[in-house]
Scaffold this active site. Structure first.
Site, PDB file in Angstrom:
ATOM      1  N   LYS A 288       0.683  -1.086   0.208  1.00  0.00           N
ATOM      2  CA  LYS A 288       0.397   0.157  -0.185  1.00  0.00           C
ATOM      3  C   LYS A 288       1.248   1.394   0.140  1.00  0.00           C
ATOM      4  O   LYS A 288       2.330   1.066   0.515  1.00  0.00           O
ATOM      5  CB  LYS A 288      -1.152  -0.251   1.027  1.00  0.00           C
ATOM      6  CG  LYS A 288      -2.411  -0.415   1.054  1.00  0.00           C
ATOM      7  CD  LYS A 288      -2.895  -0.139   1.741  1.00  0.00           C
ATOM      8  CE  LYS A 288      -4.696  -1.286   1.429  1.00  0.00           C
ATOM      9  NZ  LYS A 288      -5.490  -1.186   2.659  1.00  0.00           N
ATOM     10  N   GLU A 374     -18.962  -9.048  10.095  1.00  0.00           N
ATOM     11  CA  GLU A 374     -20.009  -8.218  11.115  1.00  0.00           C
ATOM     12  C   GLU A 374     -20.449  -9.295  11.723  1.00  0.00           C
ATOM     13  O   GLU A 374     -20.770  -8.864  12.621  1.00  0.00           O
ATOM     14  CB  GLU A 374     -20.341  -7.102  10.336  1.00  0.00           C
ATOM     15  CG  GLU A 374     -19.850  -5.898   9.833  1.00  0.00           C
ATOM     16  CD  GLU A 374     -18.928  -6.357   8.391  1.00  0.00           C
ATOM     17  OE1 GLU A 374     -18.094  -5.215   7.612  1.00  0.00           O
ATOM     18  OE2 GLU A 374     -18.804  -7.557   8.246  1.00  0.00           O
ATOM     19  N   ARG A 402     -25.106  -5.884   7.984  1.00  0.00           N
ATOM     20  CA  ARG A 402     -24.314  -7.811   8.082  1.00  0.00           C
ATOM     21  C   ARG A 402     -24.755  -8.085   8.488  1.00  0.00           C
ATOM     22  O   ARG A 402     -24.476  -9.512   8.450  1.00  0.00           O
ATOM     23  CB  ARG A 402     -22.803  -7.479   7.225  1.00  0.00           C
ATOM     24  CG  ARG A 402     -23.173  -6.183   6.350  1.00  0.00           C
ATOM     25  CD  ARG A 402     -21.147  -5.977   5.665  1.00  0.00           C
ATOM     26  NE  ARG A 402     -21.173  -7.358   4.239  1.00  0.00           N
ATOM     27  CZ  ARG A 402     -19.656  -7.666   3.861  1.00  0.00           C
ATOM     28  NH1 ARG A 402     -18.906  -6.701   4.452  1.00  0.00           N
ATOM     29  NH2 ARG A 402     -19.765  -8.068   3.038  1.00  0.00           N
TER      30      ARG A 402
END
Length: 633
Positions: A288, A374, A402
């Site tokens: 990243k 979740e 979710r």
């Protein structure tokens, strides 16, 4: 590419000629490294001007170039998981000149959108959906007799979600042209956690891979069987389980890991995989922030920056900003944890976004990041609550969707004391419809045992968190992104009365405005102009029925205001309560319309929805008239 090699002002002769992937495929392969450099600098320049996701997009430049070079897009489908790494994809697919409109009203979305481009094959913004979608596309192609590929690009953080493995389990018994690319950067938004991430991270810890990465490109990679054999020997010698063992058990042909920034590795590998049938799995390793030293050093800070000067980087403002609601929650969590040793904090991979950084530092043994999972987070909290622990689940409103089944069956049905701190309630500005917390009041208030608090400002947020924490059943406290009016929270942990509101302004016009949340303040402005009573209801459930009956008895027209879906929302709760008690009053319900509201400036979006002070005033005047005849009430 070195970390400090990006020059955002350098000319881009190759990129300026790329208006579609067909133009990219017309380039000689030896020019692709130069194109990648131009593309990376353009991404940096664009995000610096508009704000947006940076680290993740700098990390996918070469992978994006290679995918569009090797595959026949858009005929071949690419599904980008989460989608916040798709700026290079947008630039190469005809949207280069529109990057100046990124995440602005009427401009480009920060995520893939099917309506935006034929190259955006599937709308994504929530994690771990790509393999399911790509598999569906691959099977649809087979069903229709079309010979095309479906490619899912998924990050290592997203691989912590069960949905990804459900899809792989299904894919392993199919014969469609599916390629799953694991973009392993060892860095989701928050550092990824869990056994799987440790498993993948082991691959990069061996001396053998480090050596072959630097000197083996022209030797072992030229003879893939020898490279694979040597790599596996090294891994087994260190007592490690080869990733192929895991993914091949799902029925995939595993290849990798390879350097995701090395086009000389990426392109031949993708070309080989393109010719194979059945489910393929390619493991690429990227970094990243690649190519921009500051983002490489701090990918979290540069995950979603605002506007900045690339030559300087992010600069802290000399003027202290108002604490955000997230800051208020984070401080409350630490303070309450210091007072009550039963408290634990739980997050599904959103440590920074949900304000848990300080809590993790101070209470590491009571901090649980469960990964992008979740559903698991909710039931995990329920299990802890069964044992007398007091779990606080810090989660975005849009992400709680979710875990809805778990919320109903595992928490509410058992009436367990779990506190849900719902960040990003209401509109979220530049992130748009996928991240807006527009539906939590409707989907929560229909669940028995659930309570919903709607603080009007930062001070009330802290107080209502304390109130919610003290309850012996599930409670959600919803609060928006960013700062409110600047109401300084009290130092104490005292709460407010459970299920009770207050009259903030007593008017004489015969109109009462009932407010749920931070729209109290624009409603007070409108109330001043209309001489209306303004009520801070504080709780969408339970409603303060005593206060509601009192206000209804003394006013001839009622207005509800909420930054959430008007259908089934707090206004609907008021309507139901009035009907249940046989109270007949004209009722105007103001909230978000039955439509997905796209990205843009938050204040502007509220204005367009009629939820600023002028909009609230205008709607009341339109319904009841400015010189109302209701004053005799």
């Amino acid at each position: 590419m070195s970390s400090d090699s990006i020059d955002p002002s350098a000319p881009r002769p190759l990129l300026s000629r790329i208006d579609s992937p067909a133009d990219l495929r017309a380039l000689p392969r030896e020019q692709l490294d130069a194109l990648a450099g131009e593309l990376r600098s353009y991404v940096l320049e664009s995000v610096a001007r508009t704000g947006g996701h940076l680290s993740s997009n700098l990390g996918t430049v070469e992978l994006t170039v290679a995918l569009h070079y090797v595959f026949d897009t858009p005929r071949d489908r690419i599904v980008w998981d989460v989608g916040h790494q798709t700026y290079p994809h947008k630039i190469l697919t005809g949207r280069r000149e529109r990057m100046a409109t990124l995440r602005q009203q009427g401009g480009l979305s920060g995520f893939p959108q099917r309506a935006e481009s034929e190259y955006d094959t599937f709308g994504t913004a929530h994690s771990s959906t790509s393999i399911s979608a790509a598999l569906g596309m691959a099977m649809a192609a087979r069903q229709k007799g079309e010979d095309r590929h479906a490619i899912a690009v998924i990050g290592d953080g997203a691989m912590t979600a069960g949905m990804a493995f459900e899809a792989m389990n299904n894919a392993g018994v199919t014969d469609g042209r599916l390629l799953v690319i694991l973009n392993d950067n060892d860095m989701s938004i928050s550092p990824p956690v869990g056994a799987l991430n440790r498993y993948l991270a082991q691959l990069m810890s061996g001396r053998f891979y480090a050596a072959t990465k630097n000197v083996g490109k022209s030797v072992l990679r030229a003879v893939p069987p020898l490279f694979e054999l040597a790599k596996r020997f090294e891994q087994h010698a260190k007592g490690m389980v080869v990733p192929a063992t895991l993914f091949e058990q799902f029925g995939f042909n595993y290849v990798g890991p390879i350097d995701g920034h090395d086009l000389e590795s990426l392109i031949p590998t993708l070309e080989n995989l393109r010719e194979l049938r059945g489910p393929q799995f390619l493991h690429v390793v990227t970094k990243k922030g690649q190519g921009y030293k500051l983002a490489e050093a701090d990918p979290v800070a540069y995950h979603g920056p605002g506007k900045f000067d690339p030559a300087v980087g992010l600069v802290k403002s000399a003027t202290p900003s108002k604490p955000t609601f997230t800051n208020v929650f984070g401080q409350w969590l630490c303070d309450m944890a210091a007072q009550d040793t039963r408290l634990v904090g739980i997050t599904p991979a959103m440590r920074e976004g949900s304000g848990l950084v300080e809590f993790e530092k101070r209470f590491p043994d009571r901090y649980y990041d469960v990964g992008i999972a979740e559903q698991h987070a909710v039931t995990f909290a329920a299990g802890m609550a069964c044992e007398g622990v007091k779990p606080v689940v810090a989660i975005y409103s849009t992400f709680l969707q979710r875990g809805y089944d778990q919320l109903v069956h595992d928490v509410a049905l058992q009436n367990l004391p779990v506190l849900f701190a719902l960040d990003r309630a209401g509109l979220v500005g530049a992130d748009g419809a996928t991240h807006a917390g527009a539906y939590d009041i409707p989907f929560l208030r229909c669940i028995p045992n659930m309570a919903i608090a709607c603080p009007a400002d930062e001070r009330e947020c802290r107080q209502l968190l304390s109130t919610a924490y003290a309850q012996n059943g599930p409670v959600a406290v919803r609060y928006p992104r960013g700062a409110g009016v600047g109401a300084i929270p009290l130092a104490s942990l005292e709460g407010l009365p459970y299920g009770k509101g207050e009259i903030r302004r007593q008017g004489g016009s015969g109109i009462a405005i009932l407010c749920f949340g931070t729209l109290l303040y624009p409603a007070l402005e409108a109330g001043e102009k209309l001489d209306a009573t303004v009520v801070n209801m504080r709780w969408a459930k339970p409603l303060d029925l005593e206060l509601l009956q009192q206000v209804a008895a003394s006013h001839q027209g009622l207005v509800t205001v909420e930054e959430g879906a008007v259908m089934g929302g707090a206004g609907s709760a008021v309507s139901e309560a009035l009907q249940a008690h046989g109270i007949v009053r004209p009722l105007l319900q103001l909230g978000l319309p039955d439509a997905f509201i796209e990205h843009g400036d938050h204040a502007r979006l509220l204005s367009l929805a009629g939820l600023d002070a002028a909009g609230i005033e205008g709607s009341i005047v339109q319904r009841f008239g400015r010189k109302t005849m209701l004053a005799e009430s």
